[in-house]
Design a protein around this motif. Structure first.
Motif, PDB file in Angstrom:
ATOM      1  N   VAL A 173      -4.148  -8.100 -61.387  1.00 22.84           N
ATOM      2  CA  VAL A 173      -5.174  -8.917 -60.433  1.00 22.84           C
ATOM      3  C   VAL A 173      -4.849 -10.316 -60.151  1.00 22.84           C
ATOM      4  O   VAL A 173      -4.376 -10.991 -61.011  1.00 22.84           O
ATOM      5  CB  VAL A 173      -6.560  -8.792 -61.195  1.00 22.84           C
ATOM      6  N   ALA A 174      -4.835 -10.731 -58.752  1.00 26.28           N
ATOM      7  CA  ALA A 174      -4.461 -12.105 -58.460  1.00 26.28           C
ATOM      8  C   ALA A 174      -5.511 -12.721 -57.714  1.00 26.28           C
ATOM      9  O   ALA A 174      -6.487 -11.797 -57.170  1.00 26.28           O
ATOM     10  CB  ALA A 174      -3.094 -11.951 -57.591  1.00 26.28           C
ATOM     11  N   PRO A 175      -5.919 -13.951 -57.501  1.00 21.55           N
ATOM     12  CA  PRO A 175      -6.780 -14.464 -56.628  1.00 21.55           C
ATOM     13  C   PRO A 175      -6.783 -14.088 -55.147  1.00 21.55           C
ATOM     14  O   PRO A 175      -5.535 -13.900 -54.532  1.00 21.55           O
ATOM     15  CB  PRO A 175      -6.570 -16.024 -56.665  1.00 21.55           C
ATOM     16  N   GLY A 176      -7.877 -13.740 -54.554  1.00 24.28           N
ATOM     17  CA  GLY A 176      -8.027 -12.959 -53.260  1.00 24.28           C
ATOM     18  C   GLY A 176      -7.800 -11.612 -53.211  1.00 24.28           C
ATOM     19  O   GLY A 176      -7.830 -10.943 -52.285  1.00 24.28           O
ATOM     20  N   ASP A 177      -7.824 -10.906 -54.488  1.00 27.78           N
ATOM     21  CA  ASP A 177      -7.471  -9.401 -54.291  1.00 27.78           C
ATOM     22  C   ASP A 177      -8.849  -8.672 -54.047  1.00 27.78           C
ATOM     23  O   ASP A 177      -8.852  -7.438 -53.942  1.00 27.78           O
ATOM     24  CB  ASP A 177      -7.166  -8.874 -56.002  1.00 27.78           C
ATOM     25  N   GLY A 178      -9.996  -9.560 -53.761  1.00 27.95           N
ATOM     26  CA  GLY A 178     -11.095  -8.980 -53.299  1.00 27.95           C
ATOM     27  C   GLY A 178     -12.073  -8.077 -54.421  1.00 27.95           C
ATOM     28  O   GLY A 178     -12.504  -7.074 -53.787  1.00 27.95           O
ATOM     29  N   LEU A 179     -12.010  -8.475 -55.576  1.00 25.46           N
ATOM     30  CA  LEU A 179     -12.956  -7.673 -56.588  1.00 25.46           C
ATOM     31  C   LEU A 179     -14.320  -7.536 -56.376  1.00 25.46           C
ATOM     32  O   LEU A 179     -14.809  -6.521 -56.288  1.00 25.46           O
ATOM     33  CB  LEU A 179     -12.834  -8.233 -57.983  1.00 25.46           C
ATOM     34  N   PHE A 180     -14.956  -8.626 -55.549  1.00 25.55           N
ATOM     35  CA  PHE A 180     -16.155  -8.630 -55.221  1.00 25.55           C
ATOM     36  C   PHE A 180     -16.572  -7.753 -54.099  1.00 25.55           C
ATOM     37  O   PHE A 180     -17.415  -7.120 -54.092  1.00 25.55           O
ATOM     38  CB  PHE A 180     -16.664 -10.009 -54.595  1.00 25.55           C
ATOM     39  N   GLY A 181     -15.328  -7.701 -53.153  1.00 26.98           N
ATOM     40  CA  GLY A 181     -15.251  -6.847 -52.206  1.00 26.98           C
ATOM     41  C   GLY A 181     -15.505  -5.237 -52.507  1.00 26.98           C
ATOM     42  O   GLY A 181     -16.313  -4.271 -52.216  1.00 26.98           O
ATOM     43  N   VAL A 182     -14.620  -5.000 -53.779  1.00 28.05           N
ATOM     44  CA  VAL A 182     -14.719  -3.631 -54.433  1.00 28.05           C
ATOM     45  C   VAL A 182     -15.928  -3.328 -54.922  1.00 28.05           C
ATOM     46  O   VAL A 182     -16.294  -2.114 -54.913  1.00 28.05           O
ATOM     47  CB  VAL A 182     -13.496  -3.539 -55.238  1.00 28.05           C
ATOM     48  N   ALA A 183     -16.361  -4.126 -55.427  1.00 29.98           N
ATOM     49  CA  ALA A 183     -17.778  -4.056 -56.408  1.00 29.98           C
ATOM     50  C   ALA A 183     -18.792  -3.573 -55.009  1.00 29.98           C
ATOM     51  O   ALA A 183     -19.802  -2.791 -55.368  1.00 29.98           O
ATOM     52  CB  ALA A 183     -18.232  -5.447 -57.007  1.00 29.98           C
ATOM     53  N   GLN A 184     -18.844  -4.223 -54.060  1.00 28.48           N
ATOM     54  CA  GLN A 184     -19.797  -4.217 -53.211  1.00 28.48           C
ATOM     55  C   GLN A 184     -19.615  -2.806 -52.273  1.00 28.48           C
ATOM     56  O   GLN A 184     -20.565  -1.843 -52.191  1.00 28.48           O
ATOM     57  CB  GLN A 184     -19.751  -4.965 -51.721  1.00 28.48           C
ATOM     58  N   ARG A 185     -18.394  -2.454 -52.218  1.00 24.48           N
ATOM     59  CA  ARG A 185     -17.974  -0.781 -52.016  1.00 24.48           C
ATOM     60  C   ARG A 185     -18.483   0.362 -52.890  1.00 24.48           C
ATOM     61  O   ARG A 185     -19.155   1.185 -52.434  1.00 24.48           O
ATOM     62  CB  ARG A 185     -16.489  -0.567 -51.713  1.00 24.48           C
ATOM     63  N   VAL A 186     -18.367  -0.161 -54.307  1.00 21.81           N
ATOM     64  CA  VAL A 186     -18.816   0.884 -55.038  1.00 21.81           C
ATOM     65  C   VAL A 186     -20.304   0.800 -55.159  1.00 21.81           C
ATOM     66  O   VAL A 186     -20.892   2.031 -55.290  1.00 21.81           O
ATOM     67  CB  VAL A 186     -18.101   0.161 -56.624  1.00 21.81           C
ATOM     68  N   LEU A 187     -20.961  -0.213 -54.765  1.00 23.19           N
ATOM     69  CA  LEU A 187     -22.512  -0.292 -55.006  1.00 23.19           C
ATOM     70  C   LEU A 187     -22.957   0.483 -53.600  1.00 23.19           C
ATOM     71  O   LEU A 187     -23.884   1.254 -53.762  1.00 23.19           O
ATOM     72  CB  LEU A 187     -23.146  -1.766 -54.876  1.00 23.19           C
ATOM     73  N   ALA A 188     -22.045   0.439 -52.548  1.00 20.78           N
ATOM     74  CA  ALA A 188     -22.692   1.277 -51.369  1.00 20.78           C
ATOM     75  C   ALA A 188     -22.539   2.596 -51.790  1.00 20.78           C
ATOM     76  O   ALA A 188     -23.145   3.386 -51.184  1.00 20.78           O
ATOM     77  CB  ALA A 188     -21.740   0.619 -50.334  1.00 20.78           C
ATOM     78  N   ALA A 189     -21.506   2.941 -52.374  1.00 23.27           N
ATOM     79  CA  ALA A 189     -21.044   4.351 -52.635  1.00 23.27           C
ATOM     80  C   ALA A 189     -22.308   5.120 -53.401  1.00 23.27           C
ATOM     81  O   ALA A 189     -22.655   6.045 -53.433  1.00 23.27           O
ATOM     82  CB  ALA A 189     -19.757   4.719 -53.318  1.00 23.27           C
ATOM     83  N   VAL A 190     -22.697   4.329 -54.568  1.00 23.76           N
ATOM     84  CA  VAL A 190     -23.925   4.466 -55.485  1.00 23.76           C
ATOM     85  C   VAL A 190     -25.211   4.767 -54.644  1.00 23.76           C
ATOM     86  O   VAL A 190     -25.821   5.766 -54.733  1.00 23.76           O
ATOM     87  CB  VAL A 190     -24.078   3.643 -56.835  1.00 23.76           C
ATOM     88  N   ALA A 191     -25.225   3.866 -53.517  1.00 25.72           N
ATOM     89  CA  ALA A 191     -26.505   3.642 -52.890  1.00 25.72           C
ATOM     90  C   ALA A 191     -26.504   5.120 -51.841  1.00 25.72           C
ATOM     91  O   ALA A 191     -27.878   5.448 -51.517  1.00 25.72           O
ATOM     92  CB  ALA A 191     -26.746   2.337 -52.292  1.00 25.72           C
ATOM     93  N   GLU A 192     -25.587   5.571 -51.506  1.00 27.96           N
ATOM     94  CA  GLU A 192     -25.691   6.704 -50.708  1.00 27.96           C
ATOM     95  C   GLU A 192     -26.325   7.705 -51.219  1.00 27.96           C
ATOM     96  O   GLU A 192     -26.126   8.222 -52.330  1.00 27.96           O
ATOM     97  CB  GLU A 192     -24.319   7.018 -50.395  1.00 27.96           C
ATOM     98  N   PRO A 193     -27.332   8.151 -50.401  1.00 30.25           N
ATOM     99  CA  PRO A 193     -28.399   9.446 -51.034  1.00 30.25           C
ATOM    100  C   PRO A 193     -27.461  10.551 -51.688  1.00 30.25           C
ATOM    101  O   PRO A 193     -26.467  10.987 -51.137  1.00 30.25           O
ATOM    102  CB  PRO A 193     -29.143   9.845 -50.114  1.00 30.25           C
ATOM    103  N   VAL A 194     -27.991  11.108 -52.880  1.00 31.12           N
ATOM    104  CA  VAL A 194     -27.330  12.213 -53.502  1.00 31.12           C
ATOM    105  C   VAL A 194     -28.405  13.322 -53.271  1.00 31.12           C
ATOM    106  O   VAL A 194     -29.325  13.133 -53.833  1.00 31.12           O
ATOM    107  CB  VAL A 194     -26.837  11.894 -54.881  1.00 31.12           C
ATOM    108  N   LEU A 195     -27.965  14.491 -52.827  1.00 33.97           N
ATOM    109  CA  LEU A 195     -28.828  15.578 -52.850  1.00 33.97           C
ATOM    110  C   LEU A 195     -28.707  16.407 -53.977  1.00 33.97           C
ATOM    111  O   LEU A 195     -27.871  17.120 -54.307  1.00 33.97           O
ATOM    112  CB  LEU A 195     -28.522  16.637 -51.349  1.00 33.97           C
TER     113      LEU A 195
END
Length: 690
Positions: free
Chosen positions: A341-363
C-alpha cells in the motif's frame, strides 16, 4: 588308492554328510548313493543305483538334465544344475546337483563323484516371494544402483500406467515429478549408503500425465558388502492426500462462504507484515461489520441470513485486486488484506466500492437491504498482526458510532476512546445492576403560549468517580452492548409511575403525555407490547398518558415485521408515536406515510442553523410543512434562543423543546413546574427560561 584303502573312509564321510552323495561311472550309471540322497529322492539304495536316479527325475526336468549331463561328459567338464526329483509319495524335491569328473593318469574319464543339496525350502520361499511380489497391493520396484528398473510387479503397472516391458530398463527418476526429483535422488543415495531413511513422499507422473501421490519405502539389496540396488515399495496415497488437503482447506476456510477464515487471515497478515518489513512497504487491513444483521436473522431466520452471506461473499471478492484477499472473521464480520500500500492507492475508494456492493439489494426470500461499517488500519514499522487487527477494529467501532454505512481510518486517539468505551460498558452494567441511573424530564412547550404539552423522560447517570456521564456517551454504549433494553425498561417504568402521579394531581396537564425513547432493539422484541402494557398496568397508567419516541433509524427497518406490527398494536392501544431526530438523513416519504406516527420532532442540528432573524433555514421550513401535510404535530428540538423561537412561531411550528424554555430536571422539579402552571391564571408568564 582312491577306491582302494580309502573306500571305508569315503563311506563313513558320505554317510554322515548333510547332503546327497553319489558316484557314477562314465556313462552315468550310479554305483553308489548315500542314505541322505536316498531319503531325498524317496527310494531305496537299490532303486537309486544304475539309472534309477535318472528315472526319478521330474518329467519336466528329465530331458534337460540328461542333455546337460551328456554335454558335460562330452566336453570333459564338471556338471552343475538345478532340477527336481518326483518322489513316489507324490512330493517334489528341488536340488542343486554338482558332479566332478574322475580321470585316470592318462586323462581318460573313469566316472563322476557328486553331491546334491536340497533346495526345496529355498525354492518354496522364492515361489512365495514371487507370488507376494506379483500380487502385492503396493507397487514394488527392483532397482539397480543408478535407479534403473530391473523388475516391477502388476501393481506397479497400475500405478504408473506403463506396461512391464516398458518399465524394465527405464530409470525410476524419469517417473518422479520435476519438483520432487532432487529430493528423491537424495533419499535414494542415502539408502544406498545404508543411512536409515524412513518413508518419503513424492509425486509421480503416470503415462497419461496424471500426478499420483506416493509414499515410498525401500530395502537395500547388497552382496558381499556391496550395494547392488534398492527394492522400493510405493503406495498410492492420492486419496489420503486429497482428504488431508480437504481437512487443511476446511481448517483454514469458512464452511459457509468458502472464504478464508480467521486463522488463515491471521497467517496471511503475519506473512504480509514480514514481507513489508523486508521491503519497507505498507500493509493495510480493513474490517467490515454488517449493520443490523441480527435483525435479519431474527426476522427472516438463520437460513436466510446464511444465504445472504453466501451471496454477499463473491461481491466482496469482486471489488479486490488479485493480490488482495478477503476473509470471513465472524458471524457478520469480514476482513480485507492489502499489500504494498502506498499513498494515493485509494483505500477509501475501495471502501466505498465495498460499501456500495453491500448496499445492493440481495434477494433472499425477499429483497434485503444492507449497510456496513468499515474500519481501516495502515501498518507502521512496529505493528504486529494483533495490533493491526486491534487498530482496524477500533476504527470500525468508531465508524459504527458515526452511523450505518460509515468508514473510518485508525488514528492513535481511537485506542483511548475504545478503552473509555470499554470502561463505560463495564460501569454501565454495574450501574444498571445497582440502580444508579436516574430519570429526568424535559418539558415540551407550546410555541405560541409556552404551555407545557409534554415531558420527555431522559436517562441520567452520575458515576461515583467520574461524575455526570453524558447520554451521548452511554446511550450508544448501551445500544452496542445489548444494555439498551434493560435501560429502556427502567426509563419506561419510571415514566409510567410519574405519569400516573401527574395525571392524578393535574388531570388537564400534559395533553401529549410523557414521552419515552424506545430503541429499535426493544421494539423488535416479539413480547415488547406485552411488557409495555404490563408496565402500564402495574402503575395504573393509561396508554394515552405515555408517548413513544422512535428515531429515524427505525425507518431503515420499517420492513421488519415484528417492529412494524408492534408499532401498529401500540397505536391501536392509544399510545402516541413520535419520530425523533427528523432530518438526519434516513427517512423516506413512504416510511413516514406507512408508520402510524402522531408527532414529528425536527432534529436540533437544523434549529442550531437559525442564528439570525434573516436565516432561511430551508430544511426546517420544509420539515414543518411536511409534518403538517401528513397531519402530524411538529416539535422543534434544541431551541436555545428567542431568535430561534420567534422564527419557529412564524413558520407555524406547533411546539418546542430546549434550554430556552427548560432544561431536563428531576421528577420533583418537573412536578413543581406543573404545580406552578396549575396554580397560575396567566400561562404566558410561565415559559420564561428556567
Amino acid at each position: 588308492m582312491l577306491f582302494g584303502p580309502s573306500e571305508k573312509l569315503f563311506d563313513a564321510l558320505a554317510d554322515h554328510a548333510p547332503v546327497g552323495v553319489f558316484v557314477c561311472d562314465a556313462d552315468g550309471s550310479c554305483g553308489y548313493a548315500n542314505e541322505w540322497l536316498c531319503r531325498l529322492i524317496g527310494l531305496t539304495s537299490d532303486q537309486v543305483l544304475g539309472d534309477g536316479w535318472a528315472r526319478a527325475l521330474h518329467p519336466d526336468d528329465a530331458e534337460r538334465v540328461r542333455s546337460e549331463w551328456e554335454d558335460a561328459a562330452a566336453a570333459g567338464r564338471d556338471f552343475h544344475g538345478e532340477y527336481r526329483f518326483a518322489r513316489l509319495d507324490g512330493g517334489v524335491r528341488w536340488v542343486e546337483g554338482s558332479a566332478a569328473a574322475v580321470r585316470d593318469s592318462e586323462g581318460r574319464l573313469l566316472g563322476w563323484v557328486g553331491c546334491c543339496v536340497d533346495l526345496t525350502a529355498h525354492k518354496l520361499s522364492e515361489q512365495r516371494y514371487q507370488e507376494l511380489f506379483e500380487h502385492a497391493s503396493d507397487a514394488i520396484f527392483v532397482l539397480d544402483a543408478d535407479g534403473g528398473i530391473s523388475a516391477i510387479n502388476v501393481a506397479g503397472e497400475r500405478l504408473t500406467g506403463y506396461r512391464r516391458d516398458e518399465l524394465v530398463g527405464m530409470n525410476v527418476f524419469d517417473l518422479i515429478a520435476p519438483e520432487n526429483a532432487e529430493w528423491a535422488r537424495e533419499t535414494y543415495e542415502a539408502r544406498l549408503a545404508a543411512v536409515t531413511v524412513g518413508t518419503a513422499e513424492y509425486q509421480m507422473i503416470s503415462k497419461g500425465g496424471a500426478r499420483v501421490f506416493v509414499e515410498v519405502s525401500g530395502r537395500l539389496v547388497e552382496q558381499d558388502g556391496r550395494a547392488l540396488g534398492i527394492e522400493a515399495i510405493a503406495r498410492d496415497t492420492s486419496e489420503r492426500h486429497a482428504f488431508e488437503q480437504k481437512l487443511l482447506h476446511d481448517a483454514l476456510h469458512d464452511q459457509l462462504t468458502g472464504l478464508a477464515n480467521r486463522t488463515l487471515f491471521h497467517e496471511r497478515l503475519g506473512q504480509a507484515l514480514a514481507r513489508a518489513a523486508r521491503s519497507g512497504s505498507k500493509v493495510a487491513v480493513m474490517l467490515l461489520d454488517l449493520d443490523g444483521f441480527k435483525r435479519i436473522n431474527d426476522s427472516a431466520g438463520h437460513a436466510s441470513g446464511d444465504e445472504l452471506l453466501v451471496r454477499l461473499a463473491p461481491r466482496l471478492q469482486d471489488e479486490l485486486r488479485g493480490s488482495d484477499s478477503v476473509a470471513r472473521l465472524g458471524d457478520d464480520e469480514f476482513g480485507f488484506l492489502f499489500e504494498d500500500v502506498a499513498p494515493g492507492d485509494g483505500l477509501f475508494g475501495v471502501a466505498q466500492r465495498v460499501l456500495a456492493a453491500v448496499a445492493e439489494p440481495v434477494l433472499v426470500d425477499q429483497p434485503q437491504q444492507l449497510t456496513a461499517s468499515l474500519g481501516i488500519s495502515v501498518s507502521e514499522a512496529t505493528d504486529t498482526t494483533e495490533t493491526m487487527l486491534s487498530n482496524a477494529d477500533s476504527a470500525m467501532y468508531n465508524a459504527k458510532r458515526a452511523g450505518p454505512g460509515s468508514v473510518d481510518t485508525y488514528d492513535p486517539t481511537m485506542r483511548a476512546r475504545l478503552i473509555r468505551d470499554l470502561n463505560l460498558t463495564k460501569a454501565l452494567t454495574a450501574a444498571l445492576r445497582d440502580d444508579q441511573l436516574a430519570v429526568h424530564y424535559q418539558p415540551i412547550v407550546s410555541i405560541t403560549d409556552g404551555h407545557i404539552l409534554a415531558l420527555e423522560a431522559l436517562a441520567r447517570w452520575t458515576h461515583p468517580e467520574w461524575g455526570s456521564v453524558s447520554p451521548e456517551e452511554f446511550i450508544p454504549i448501551a445500544e452496542q452492548h445489548g444494555l439498551i433494553v434493560e435501560l429502556g425498561q427502567r426509563v419506561l417504568d419510571a415514566a409510567a409511575k410519574h405519569a400516573t402521579d401527574w395525571r392524578t394531581r393535574y388531570p388537564d396537564a400534559l395533553p401529549l403525555g410523557v414521552l419515552v425513547n424506545i430503541s429499535p432493539r426493544q421494539l423488535s422484541q416479539p413480547a415488547f407490547v406485552e411488557v409495555f402494557t404490563a408496565t402500564l398496568d402495574r402503575h395504573g397508567t393509561r396508554p394515552r398518558d405515555i408517548g413513544i419516541e422512535i428515531t429515524e433509524h427505525v425507518l431503515i427497518q420499517h420492513d421488519e415485521k415484528t417492529l412494524v406490527a408492534n408499532l401498529g398494536r401500540l397505536r391501536r392501544l392509544g399510545v402516541r408515536l413520535s419520530l425523533d431526530d427528523f432530518g438526519t438523513g434516513y427517512s423516506s416519504l413512504t416510511a413516514l406515510k406507512e408508520l402510524p406516527l402522531s408527532v414529528l420532532k425536527i432534529d436540533r442540528s437544523f434549529i442550531t442553523a437559525i442564528r439570525t432573524p434573516t436565516d432561511s433555514a430551508a430544511i426546517t421550513r420544509a420539515s414543518v410543512s411536511l409534518g403538517h401535510t401528513l397531519g402530524l404535530t411538529v416539535i422543534a428540538e434544541g431551541v436555545e434562543t428567542e431568535i430561534q423561537a420567534d422564527y419557529l412561531r412564524r413558520l407555524g411550528c406547533d411546539a418546542a423543546q430546549g434550554f430556552h424554555y427548560h432544561r431536563p430536571q428531576p421528577a420533583q422539579r418537573a412536578t413543581s413546574l406543573l404545580q406552578a402552571e396549575h396554580d397560575t391564571t396567566n400561562p404566558r408568564a410561565r415559559w420564561i427560561a428556567v
